[in-house]
Design an enzyme around this catalytic site. Structure first.
Site, PDB file in Angstrom:
ATOM      1  N   ASN B  83       0.806  -1.226   0.000  1.00  0.00           N
ATOM      2  CA  ASN B  83       0.000   0.000   0.000  1.00  0.00           C
ATOM      3  C   ASN B  83       0.837   1.275   0.000  1.00  0.00           C
ATOM      4  O   ASN B  83       0.303   2.368   0.187  1.00  0.00           O
ATOM      5  CB  ASN B  83      -0.956   0.005   1.192  1.00  0.00           C
ATOM      6  N   ILE B  91       1.128   6.985  -0.176  1.00  0.00           N
ATOM      7  CA  ILE B  91       0.411   6.013   0.654  1.00  0.00           C
ATOM      8  C   ILE B  91      -1.022   5.859   0.169  1.00  0.00           C
ATOM      9  O   ILE B  91      -1.689   6.847  -0.122  1.00  0.00           O
ATOM     10  CB  ILE B  91       0.378   6.485   2.123  1.00  0.00           C
ATOM     11  N   CYS B  92      -1.485   4.600   0.083  1.00  0.00           N
ATOM     12  CA  CYS B  92      -2.896   4.364  -0.204  1.00  0.00           C
ATOM     13  C   CYS B  92      -3.572   3.935   1.089  1.00  0.00           C
ATOM     14  O   CYS B  92      -3.475   2.797   1.510  1.00  0.00           O
ATOM     15  CB  CYS B  92      -3.043   3.275  -1.271  1.00  0.00           C
ATOM     16  N   LEU B  93      -4.208   4.905   1.755  1.00  0.00           N
ATOM     17  CA  LEU B  93      -4.892   4.603   3.015  1.00  0.00           C
ATOM     18  C   LEU B  93      -6.172   5.446   3.055  1.00  0.00           C
ATOM     19  O   LEU B  93      -6.120   6.664   2.863  1.00  0.00           O
ATOM     20  CB  LEU B  93      -3.981   4.941   4.201  1.00  0.00           C
TER      21      LEU B  93
END
Ligand SMILES: [Zn+2]
Ligand SMILES: [Zn+2]
Lengths: 192, 199
Positions: B83, B91-93
């Site tokens: 992620n 960041i993929c959050l």
């Protein structure tokens, strides 16, 4: 982890026999302070409101949150569904005005449209404008403004150059040119 | 509104410093400038993960509309995680995007990132290559992530096999990080990595 930490503080306060009471009340005061903090600005809540899920906010803060995400109206703390209508205003004792804080946020101001200024809008169309509207505007407004300034010989205009100087002569010449232009336009208007 | 953002970051900053996570050295925040618009975060790699023992530095940018919009966070320390981009640190959050809520703080963001290191979500990847490795060869993923933690985040686990392969590519004139990235992408298959680098 959090629970173990509080346990140790409790133990220490009970073991310290005499001063135990005192420190506990201080602790409670501190807790009270943060209990009435807005969950958005983290300051003491002003114009406080409570959501149905029980979370406290300043009304201006919550209002801005709802405005930021009109399509996803959730509680900033627990993400329960909330809405403007379903918050409860809080009135403390002795507050003189019992007004609903939701009415205090100024309603969204209506869009303001200013019309374009005719004097500046007209001028660019004055020469060979493709736009008939602009053209007539320019011709109509321009010579009149001009006559009032050129035919106003009596009182000296502020900033007019002293008589006889080079600048004065130039100004006089320009005035004449424009006067002629104005006359030509009126003539052209009559012919057209 | 810039005022609300600065006021809140000041308060949060004090809160983080006093928090028990800081006492345990799990998270840390530092100011980068006086205007509270940019901060430097640090999280410790969670135990029982390939990131254990590493320290990961984060760039935190606070928008003027904070806390109504989330802070912009990026890993400055290179990291191998499905992620997180192994190239840019992006960041993929969800909470840094549409699931942001105004009551969240720097502390909750850092703790969420730490949780992300413990529990990757390969089905919602930021780095497709890493996510593929995670799904298809978990052991290889863990070796790679541990190696990156060792090299870039100060983690304790040296992997001499990885180091040897990188050295061989470096001897051929490849830049070290480029060699590491290529080998990581090809499951440490020296032949295929070489092929890709010289094609
Ligand atoms: Zn507030
Ligand atoms: Zn709530």
């Amino acid at each position: 982890m959090a629970s173990s930490a509080t346990e140790t503080t409790k133990e220490s306060s009970t073991s310290g026999s005499g001063s135990g009471d005192n420190s506990e009340t201080k602790d409670e005061e501190k807790k009270d302070d943060s209990m009435f903090e807005c969950n958005i600005c983290l300051d003491t809540a002003r114009d406080a409101v409570v959501s149905m899920c029980g979370h406290l906010f300043c009304w201006p803060c919550l209002h801005q949150w709802l405005e930021t995400r009109p399509n996803r109206q959730v509680c900033p703390v627990c993400k329960a569904a909330i809405s403007k209508e379903k918050v409860v205003p809080l009135y403390g004792r002795g507050s003189t005005k019992q007004e609903d804080p939701r009415e205090k946020v100024p309603p969204r101001p209506a869009g303001q449209r200013t019309e374009p200024d005719p004097a500046t809008a007209g001028f660019p169309g004055f020469g060979f404008g493709e736009n008939g509207f602009h053209m007539s505007f320019g011709i109509g407004a321009f010579p009149f403004g001009f006559f009032t300034s050129t035919l106003n010989f009596g009182e000296p205009r502020p900033g007019a150059a002293p008589r006889g100087t080079q600048q004065h002569l130039e100004e006089q010449f320009l005035s004449k040119v424009f006067l002629w232009l104005a006359v030509l336009f009126i003539f052209w208007l009559l012919m057209a | 509104m810039a005022n609300i953002a600065a006021q809140r970051i000041k308060r949060e900053f004090k809160e983080v410093i006093k928090s028990e996570e800081v006492a345990k050295c799990a998270i840390k925040v530092e100011l980068v400038n006086d205007s509270y618009t940019e901060l430097k975060g640090e999280i410790a790699g969670p135990p029982d993960t390939p990131y254990e023992g590493g320290t990961f530095v984060l760039e935190i940018k606070v928008p003027e509309t904070y806390p109504f919009n989330p802070p912009k966070v990026r890993f400055m320390t290179k990291i191998w995680h499905p992620n997180i981009s192994s190239v840019t640190g992006a960041i993929c959050l969800d909470i840094l995007k549409d699931q942001w809520a105004a009551a969240m703080t720097l502390r909750t963001v850092l703790l969420s990132l730490q949780a992300l290191l413990s529990a990757a979500e390969p089905d919602d990847p930021q780095d497709a290559v890493v996510a593929k490795q995670y799904r298809e060869n978990l052991e290889m993923f863990q070796i790679t992530a541990r190696h990156w933690t060792n090299v870039y985040a100060g983690g304790p686990h040296v992997n001499s096999d990885c180091d040897d392969k990188i050295r061989r590519l470096v001897d051929m004139g490849i830049e070290e990080h480029q060699a590491r990235a290529a080998l990581s992408s090809y499951n440490w298959d020296l032949e295929r990595a070489t092929e890709q680098l010289f094609s």
